[in-house]
Scaffold this motif. Structure first.
Motif, PDB file in Angstrom:
ATOM      1  N   ASP A 203       1.380  11.590  37.004  1.00  0.00           N
ATOM      2  CA  ASP A 203       1.652  10.251  37.527  1.00  0.00           C
ATOM      3  C   ASP A 203       3.132   9.894  37.395  1.00  0.00           C
ATOM      4  O   ASP A 203       3.859  10.440  36.573  1.00  0.00           O
ATOM      5  N   ARG A 204       3.530   8.948  38.220  1.00  0.00           N
ATOM      6  CA  ARG A 204       4.920   8.491  38.237  1.00  0.00           C
ATOM      7  C   ARG A 204       4.911   6.995  38.511  1.00  0.00           C
ATOM      8  O   ARG A 204       4.384   6.531  39.531  1.00  0.00           O
ATOM      9  N   CYS A 205       5.479   6.227  37.588  1.00  0.00           N
ATOM     10  CA  CYS A 205       5.487   4.766  37.694  1.00  0.00           C
ATOM     11  C   CYS A 205       6.820   4.290  38.255  1.00  0.00           C
ATOM     12  O   CYS A 205       7.882   4.714  37.799  1.00  0.00           O
ATOM     13  N   LEU A 206       6.762   3.413  39.235  1.00  0.00           N
ATOM     14  CA  LEU A 206       7.951   2.714  39.721  1.00  0.00           C
ATOM     15  C   LEU A 206       8.026   1.396  38.961  1.00  0.00           C
ATOM     16  O   LEU A 206       7.200   0.502  39.177  1.00  0.00           O
ATOM     17  N   LEU A 246      10.667   2.942  46.817  1.00  0.00           N
ATOM     18  CA  LEU A 246       9.355   3.545  47.049  1.00  0.00           C
ATOM     19  C   LEU A 246       9.510   4.901  47.734  1.00  0.00           C
ATOM     20  O   LEU A 246       8.814   5.867  47.397  1.00  0.00           O
ATOM     21  N   GLU A 247      10.434   4.973  48.674  1.00  0.00           N
ATOM     22  CA  GLU A 247      10.654   6.223  49.395  1.00  0.00           C
ATOM     23  C   GLU A 247      11.337   7.264  48.511  1.00  0.00           C
ATOM     24  O   GLU A 247      10.982   8.448  48.540  1.00  0.00           O
ATOM     25  N   ALA A 279       2.272   7.142  48.773  1.00  0.00           N
ATOM     26  CA  ALA A 279       1.043   7.768  48.267  1.00  0.00           C
ATOM     27  C   ALA A 279       0.633   7.122  46.953  1.00  0.00           C
ATOM     28  O   ALA A 279       0.407   7.803  45.945  1.00  0.00           O
ATOM     29  N   LEU A 280       0.557   5.804  46.954  1.00  0.00           N
ATOM     30  CA  LEU A 280       0.165   5.095  45.741  1.00  0.00           C
ATOM     31  C   LEU A 280      -1.312   5.353  45.430  1.00  0.00           C
ATOM     32  O   LEU A 280      -2.169   5.174  46.281  1.00  0.00           O
ATOM     33  N   ARG A 281      -1.558   5.776  44.205  1.00  0.00           N
ATOM     34  CA  ARG A 281      -2.945   5.993  43.765  1.00  0.00           C
ATOM     35  C   ARG A 281      -3.608   4.651  43.459  1.00  0.00           C
ATOM     36  O   ARG A 281      -4.810   4.462  43.669  1.00  0.00           O
TER      37      ARG A 281
END
Length: 510
Positions: A203-206, A246-247, A279-281
């Motif tokens: 996972d990767r959090c913005l 986001l991009e 591609a937000l989960r």
């Protein structure tokens, strides 16, 4: 058990090459580099007389360095992050109230906190980036090295029961209270969040949340670390820049407050291609009630489930949460207990049955043991082993909690009690309204009257009387706002939340 683990243990448990701190246009800070920085930071603090449970004020801009500094300082001392936008009188109060033993600022900082520290004889330590292009990489250098003890050769790391973080409450109705949280409190909370949203190393959090606030520190930063995941740290929320981040980041999730989600939605139509490629989960919302209309629009826009959680500083953030699919999500509720025990209590301190409305109370490993040096507040807020949240709510038969209002925000109109959130949700159903906040205004006979501030969708026009007439079709007469202000923007606090208490004064209605 997660509650027995300090931050350093949580970090080492992750033991993952996928742990990384990132920022726009910078290289990643690796797991190994982060561990080295932790050791060097604690050693530097120890050599300058700062040890376990000593309070270190952090006045740093949002971003990767602040994230890394919070983690590193917390492994050896008590972190006290402060809003860098404060003015000198505010720094005078907070630095004094905290009894800070050191202040960390950026190299060449012109923060008014420096003058406050000088007047309070608080040593200043500079955070130096050293020209690195690596996100979050820094070193610490005290301004005055005359007291430095270089004979200290091994860092002294914090233990489970040490105080790791101190934050002030908002203080909207009284003097801000200091909330001390132990290593065990915040690590338990981080693990609760990780489990709730099933975070993994992939996972990767913005992160768009400010890092002087519990939401960003625990939900974005520490929960990610506990999962061995990565964090993309922005310089602060910006609806204009969100879609570029986001991009670039390609995150699997982000967490924010409702006003941020609304601002993102307002610009989503101009960034359709970026939204399509995202591609937000899942998307997480917390720190204030998310209107069901906003939740639905978020899910439709990003094609991802929105997970609403209920949180507060005294619980090291998360208390309840709606589950991920295939679990049942109930819009309008804040979900089921997600870490601590949660119950409903009456005014006498007795627990109520499901379906009864009362005050939400909590207990658990993530809950503070009490406010700092404030016995009166502790007597008022801790009853029979439960912490009183100050929120009014009700649990349904499935254990899902609905927050019906902040007890101090409930409008008392001549004895009629009105939940501002109920009125908000009706106003948001008007096709011209994008944001709505209902609040109390003083009234000479009734005590309080109902008022609302609204922001309209772009290109929409509607009158105050039309909005009031619309509300009257769905609400009893005493709940309909007697005054509706149509604004370009609704005043918000430092963390992006709207504060109903005091709003009448800010809008010159008091």
């Amino acid at each position: 058990m997660t509650e027995t683990m300090p931050i350093l243990g949580l970090l080492k448990k992750a033991n993952s090459a996928s742990v990384a701190i990132d920022a726009p246009d910078q290289d990643s800070l690796s797991y190994g580099a982060l561990l080295n920085m932790v050791e060097n930071t604690v050693l530097t603090l120890n050599r300058n007389g700062v040890h376990r449970n000593d309070r270190v004020a952090l006045v740093l801009p949002n971003g990767a360095e602040m994230a890394a500094a919070f983690i590193a300082v917390s492994c050896g001392a008590t972190a006290a992050p402060l809003n860098p936008a404060y003015q000198k009188p505010e720094f005078d109060f907070y630095l004094s109230d905290l009894n800070a033993v050191a202040l960390i600022v950026e190299e060449d900082s012109n923060s008014p906190s420096l003058e406050s520290a000088r007047e309070l004889n608080i040593p200043v330590i500079q955070l130096k980036k050293g020209g690195s292009v690596t996100a979050g990489e820094f070193g610490l250098e005290p301004v005055d090295k005359t007291q430095q003890d270089d004979t200290v050769i091994a860092p002294e790391f914090a233990q489970r029961d040490d105080i790791v973080l101190v934050l002030h409450t908002s203080g909207t109705t009284s003097r801000p209270k200091i909330v001390p949280l132990t290593q065990g409190n915040i690590c338990a909370s981080a693990e609760n969040i990780r489990a709730t949203v099933a975070l993994t190393a992939g996972d990767r959090c913005l992160n768009v949340m400010p890092l002087f606030h519990i939401h960003g520190l625990i939900a974005a930063i520490l929960a990610s670390i506990s999962a061995g995941a990565s964090i993309f740290c922005t310089p602060g929320f910006s609806a204009l820049r969100f879609f570029a981040w986001l991009e670039e980041a390609r995150p699997s999730w982000y967490t924010a407050v409702p006003t941020m989600h609304q601002a993102i939605l307002a610009r989503a139509g101009k960034n359709k291609e970026t939204v399509r490629k995202s591609a937000l989960r899942f998307i997480r919302s917390s720190s204030a009630s998310l209107p069901p209309q906003v939740l639905q629009e978020l899910e439709q826009t990003f094609n991802a489930p929105v997970i609403e959680a209920y949180a507060m500083t005294e619980a090291a953030h998360q208390m309840t949460s709606n589950p991920l699919p295939p679990g049942t999500r109930k819009p309008g509720t804040v979900g089921i207990p997600a870490g601590p025990s949660v119950a409903i209590m009456d005014e006498t301190g007795s627990l109520l049955e499901q379906g009864s409305t009362g005050e939400v109370v909590i207990q658990g490993d993530n809950v503070t043991a009490g406010y700092d040096n404030n016995p009166a507040a502790n007597r008022e807020n801790f009853v029979n082993g439960w912490f009183r949240t100050g929120d009014q709510g009700v649990m349904d038969d499935d254990g899902y909690l609905t927050i019906t209002g902040r007890l101090k925000e409930i409008i008392n109109r001549g004895g009629e009690k009105i939940s501002p959130r109920e009125v908000d949700e009706v106003l948001l159903d008007h096709p011209a309204v994008s944001q709505a906040v209902t609040f109390a205004v003083p009234h000479d006979k009734l005590g309080e009257e109902v008022a609302a501030a609204v922001v309209l969708n772009d290109g929409q026009t509607v009158s105050e009387s039309e909005i009031r007439a619309f509300a009257a079709g769905y609400l009893a007469g005493f709940k309909v706002p007697k005054k509706v202000l149509i604004l370009d923007d609704i005043p918000k606090g430092a963390t992006g939340k709207v504060q109903r208490i005091g709003l009448a004064g800010k809008l010159e209605l008091a």
